[in-house]
Design an enzyme around this catalytic site. Sequence first.
Site, PDB file in Angstrom:
ATOM      1  N   ASP A  10       0.704  -1.348   0.011  1.00 45.52           N
ATOM      2  CA  ASP A  10      -0.042  -0.039  -0.005  1.00 45.52           C
ATOM      3  C   ASP A  10       1.011   1.197   0.103  1.00 45.52           C
ATOM      4  OD1 ASP A  10       1.012   0.392   2.559  1.00 45.52           O
ATOM      5  OD2 ASP A  10      -1.015   0.359   3.679  1.00 45.52           O
ATOM      6  N   CYS A  67       3.272  -3.102   4.000  1.00 45.84           N
ATOM      7  CA  CYS A  67       2.493  -2.066   4.527  1.00 45.84           C
ATOM      8  C   CYS A  67       3.202  -1.185   5.493  1.00 45.84           C
ATOM      9  CB  CYS A  67       1.115  -2.539   4.750  1.00 45.84           C
ATOM     10  SG  CYS A  67       0.749  -3.248   6.168  1.00 45.84           S
ATOM     11  N   GLY A  68       2.517  -0.403   6.328  1.00 48.32           N
ATOM     12  CA  GLY A  68       3.064   0.276   7.250  1.00 48.32           C
ATOM     13  C   GLY A  68       3.568  -0.682   8.394  1.00 48.32           C
ATOM     14  N   THR A  69       2.679  -1.388   8.969  1.00 48.32           N
ATOM     15  CA  THR A  69       3.291  -2.412  10.055  1.00 48.32           C
ATOM     16  C   THR A  69       3.294  -3.826   9.553  1.00 48.32           C
ATOM     17  OG1 THR A  69       0.954  -2.888  10.317  1.00 48.32           O
ATOM     18  CG2 THR A  69       2.055  -1.193  11.810  1.00 48.32           C
ATOM     19  N   GLY A  72      -1.709  -5.571   8.751  1.00 46.99           N
ATOM     20  CA  GLY A  72      -2.811  -5.537   7.996  1.00 46.99           C
ATOM     21  C   GLY A  72      -2.982  -6.485   6.558  1.00 46.99           C
ATOM     22  N   HIS A 100       9.399 -24.428   9.460  1.00 54.31           N
ATOM     23  CA  HIS A 100       8.383 -25.081  10.232  1.00 54.31           C
ATOM     24  C   HIS A 100       7.043 -25.123   9.396  1.00 54.31           C
ATOM     25  CE1 HIS A 100      10.749 -26.165  14.337  1.00 54.31           C
ATOM     26  NE2 HIS A 100      11.301 -26.477  13.070  1.00 54.31           N
ATOM     27  N   HIS A 135       6.601 -31.476  10.178  1.00 55.71           N
ATOM     28  CA  HIS A 135       6.166 -30.052   9.953  1.00 55.71           C
ATOM     29  C   HIS A 135       5.148 -30.340   8.821  1.00 55.71           C
ATOM     30  CE1 HIS A 135       8.999 -28.768  12.767  1.00 55.71           C
ATOM     31  NE2 HIS A 135      10.018 -29.387  12.033  1.00 55.71           N
ATOM     32  N   ARG A 138       1.819 -30.854  10.107  1.00 57.00           N
ATOM     33  CA  ARG A 138       1.240 -29.771  10.861  1.00 57.00           C
ATOM     34  C   ARG A 138       0.778 -28.808  10.084  1.00 57.00           C
ATOM     35  NH1 ARG A 138       6.186 -30.168  14.927  1.00 57.00           N
ATOM     36  NH2 ARG A 138       5.562 -32.044  16.267  1.00 57.00           N
TER      37      ARG A 138
HETATM   38  C1  RB5 Z   1      -1.784   2.856   6.453  1.00 50.66           C
HETATM   39  O1  RB5 Z   1      -1.754   3.921   7.231  1.00 50.66           O
HETATM   40  C2  RB5 Z   1      -1.657   1.592   7.401  1.00 50.66           C
HETATM   41  O2  RB5 Z   1      -2.684   1.371   8.150  1.00 50.66           O
HETATM   42  C3  RB5 Z   1      -1.152   0.242   6.500  1.00 50.66           C
HETATM   43  O3  RB5 Z   1       0.131   0.513   6.008  1.00 50.66           O
HETATM   44  C4  RB5 Z   1      -0.862  -0.777   7.652  1.00 50.66           C
HETATM   45  O4  RB5 Z   1       0.079  -0.370   8.422  1.00 50.66           O
HETATM   46  C5  RB5 Z   1      -2.140  -1.540   7.995  1.00 50.66           C
HETATM   47  O5  RB5 Z   1      -1.903  -2.626   8.647  1.00 50.66           O
END
Ligand code: RB5
Length: 144
Positions: A10, A67-69, A72, A100, A135, A138
């Site tokens: 994203d 993505c940012g984290t 998502g 695994h 593995h 599983r």
């Molecule tokens: C976008 O701002 C952010 O929510 C997205 O990149 C991501 O981190 C979502 O999990």
Amino acid sequence: MKEKIIIASDHGGFELKEKIIAYLNENNYEVGDLGTNSKESCDYPIYAKKLCKELLENNIKKGILVCGTGLGMQITANKFKGIRAVCVSDTYSAKMSREHNDSNVLCLGARVLGEGLAKDIIDVWLKTDFLGERHQRRVDMIEN
Ligand code: RB5
């Protein structure tokens, strides 16, 4: 023949995605870029879905979502049967997720990881094979 890796992000992951594409090309992988193509705000589930469908329908072995984290992307990707997506921030987890769990989608957080660590995680993840045997049993249990 070059191994094919598909990748999508994203807006939050766009810049890191571009760096990863260059890095994979330098390291002799064939890269399929499914977007996004700018830093303009967009919705990560659209890109996670695009990548998972491409991977499953074309029998591609590995995909990377940014993505940012990474979270998502991971949550969305794991809705697709046959996808085992992992969001990792360290090389040990990246390695174990292959040995695994036979992970086939790597999710990275561009706001969590520096470029160097992201590349190290990718290296380990791409080069580590699934160990099979107990593995596999599983992983079959997850799928069924
Ligand atoms: C976008 O701002 C952010 O929510 C997205 O990149 C991501 O981190 C979502 O999990």
